[in-house]
Design an enzyme around this catalytic site. Structure first.
Site, PDB file in Angstrom:
ATOM      1  N   GLU A 101     -26.049   9.980  18.715  1.00 17.71           N
ATOM      2  CA  GLU A 101     -25.957   8.904  19.707  1.00 17.71           C
ATOM      3  C   GLU A 101     -27.174   7.981  19.591  1.00 17.71           C
ATOM      4  OE1 GLU A 101     -24.516   6.949  21.433  1.00 17.71           O
ATOM      5  OE2 GLU A 101     -23.655   7.687  23.281  1.00 17.71           O
ATOM      6  N   ASP A 102     -27.004   6.753  20.015  1.00 15.78           N
ATOM      7  CA  ASP A 102     -28.137   5.823  20.021  1.00 15.78           C
ATOM      8  C   ASP A 102     -29.040   6.079  21.227  1.00 15.78           C
ATOM      9  OD1 ASP A 102     -26.227   4.903  21.860  1.00 15.78           O
ATOM     10  OD2 ASP A 102     -26.322   2.817  21.215  1.00 15.78           O
ATOM     11  N   ASP A 105     -28.236   7.710  28.419  1.00 14.61           N
ATOM     12  CA  ASP A 105     -28.624   6.954  29.608  1.00 14.61           C
ATOM     13  C   ASP A 105     -28.103   7.689  30.853  1.00 14.61           C
ATOM     14  OD1 ASP A 105     -29.594   4.738  31.066  1.00 14.61           O
ATOM     15  OD2 ASP A 105     -27.745   3.612  30.802  1.00 14.61           O
ATOM     16  N   LYS A 133     -33.222   8.106  28.012  1.00 17.32           N
ATOM     17  CA  LYS A 133     -33.680   7.356  29.183  1.00 17.32           C
ATOM     18  C   LYS A 133     -33.416   8.232  30.417  1.00 17.32           C
ATOM     19  CE  LYS A 133     -32.429   2.745  29.187  1.00 17.32           C
ATOM     20  NZ  LYS A 133     -31.505   1.631  29.567  1.00 17.32           N
ATOM     21  N   PHE A 154     -33.829  -2.315  29.579  1.00 17.96           N
ATOM     22  CA  PHE A 154     -32.737  -2.487  28.628  1.00 17.96           C
ATOM     23  C   PHE A 154     -33.304  -2.765  27.251  1.00 17.96           C
ATOM     24  CE2 PHE A 154     -28.876  -4.067  26.664  1.00 17.96           C
ATOM     25  CZ  PHE A 154     -27.992  -3.103  27.108  1.00 17.96           C
ATOM     26  N   VAL A 155     -33.003  -1.871  26.313  1.00 20.46           N
ATOM     27  CA  VAL A 155     -33.587  -1.978  24.979  1.00 20.46           C
ATOM     28  C   VAL A 155     -32.519  -2.324  23.939  1.00 20.46           C
ATOM     29  CG1 VAL A 155     -35.447  -0.372  25.559  1.00 20.46           C
ATOM     30  CG2 VAL A 155     -33.361   0.513  24.520  1.00 20.46           C
ATOM     31  N   ASP A 161     -27.250  -2.724  21.138  1.00 17.53           N
ATOM     32  CA  ASP A 161     -26.892  -4.127  21.375  1.00 17.53           C
ATOM     33  C   ASP A 161     -27.065  -4.563  22.821  1.00 17.53           C
ATOM     34  OD1 ASP A 161     -24.648  -2.509  22.396  1.00 17.53           O
ATOM     35  OD2 ASP A 161     -23.664  -4.443  22.690  1.00 17.53           O
ATOM     36  N   ARG A 167     -28.072  -5.860  17.308  1.00 22.47           N
ATOM     37  CA  ARG A 167     -27.993  -4.557  16.626  1.00 22.47           C
ATOM     38  C   ARG A 167     -28.788  -4.578  15.329  1.00 22.47           C
ATOM     39  NH1 ARG A 167     -23.990  -1.510  19.205  1.00 22.47           N
ATOM     40  NH2 ARG A 167     -22.136  -2.628  19.909  1.00 22.47           N
TER      41      ARG A 167
END
Ligand code: IMP
Ligand code: MG
Length: 182
Positions: A101-102, A105, A133, A154-155, A161, A167
């Site tokens: 996963e990126d 959250d 996060k 928000f990164v 994205d 991206r």
């Protein structure tokens, strides 16, 4: 007119990302030694760059597959509704699955996916997220492997994205709130 002007602060440089991803790959290589049915499952689209780099940092024979989910829409907050847009193409039975996963959250996406993967009889399911996060977590999900902890901002970049853009930024940075009207 580049992307840099939209970034408030660089969090992780290309060099930091490279060395952390190498370390994660080495850790996974150690932990999954001798497991012959190993699958790296990339959650599209945010993990595509991480997946490409992480998979090459793992020195074990493994399969790769991709799954696409949506829960965000165009905003910066999770809607809580997870929908599968593109499903896995293989039978998971007996596989040790590492979900790539990126960013973890709220945990909504992975909470939903963990159940699904277990129902499909994976031998084990682990989570490898580039970013964590934890302040925004609402579901009881923890990563087995996490690259970096990030603050509640928000990164974007390195696959992540905002509204499908940024991206391709080669590093990770905090997006200026005025870009998303925050
Ligand atoms: P969760 O379901 O709330 O844990 O969110 C998971 C997904 O939301 C991630 O895979 C990302 O695609 C997206 N997301 C969460 N936070 C951010 C962020 O700061 N930047 C970009 N995407 C994010
Ligand atoms: Mg994602």
């Amino acid at each position: 007119m580049g992307m840099e002007q939209d970034i408030e602060q660089v969090l992780f440089t290309e060099e930091q990302l490279r060395s952390r991803v190498q370390a994660l790959g080495a850790e996974i290589t150690r932990d999954f030694q001798g497991k012959d049915k190993l699958l790296l499952l990339s959650i599209l689209r945010g993990s595509y760059i991480f997946m490409a780099d992480l998979s090459r940092a793992i020195d074990l024979p493994c399969l790769v597959d991709f799954l696409s989910v949506s829960s965000y829409g165009g905003g910066t907050k999770s809607s809580g509704q997870v929908e599968i847009k593109k499903d896995i193409s293989m039978d998971l039975e007996g596989y040790h699955v590492i979900v790539v996963e990126d960013i973890l959250d709220s945990g909504n996406t992975l909470y939903y996916l963990m159940d699904l993967l277990k129902l499909r009889k994976a031998a084990s399911v682990s989570i490898c997220t580039l970013l964590d996060k934890p302040e925004r977590r609402t579901k009881p999900i923890t990563a087995d492997y996490a690259g970096f902890t990030v603050p509640d901002a928000f990164v974007v970049g390195y696959g992540l994205d905002y509204d499908q853009k940024y991206r391709n930024l080669p590093y990770i940075g905090i997006l200026k709130p005025e870009v998303y009207g925050g």
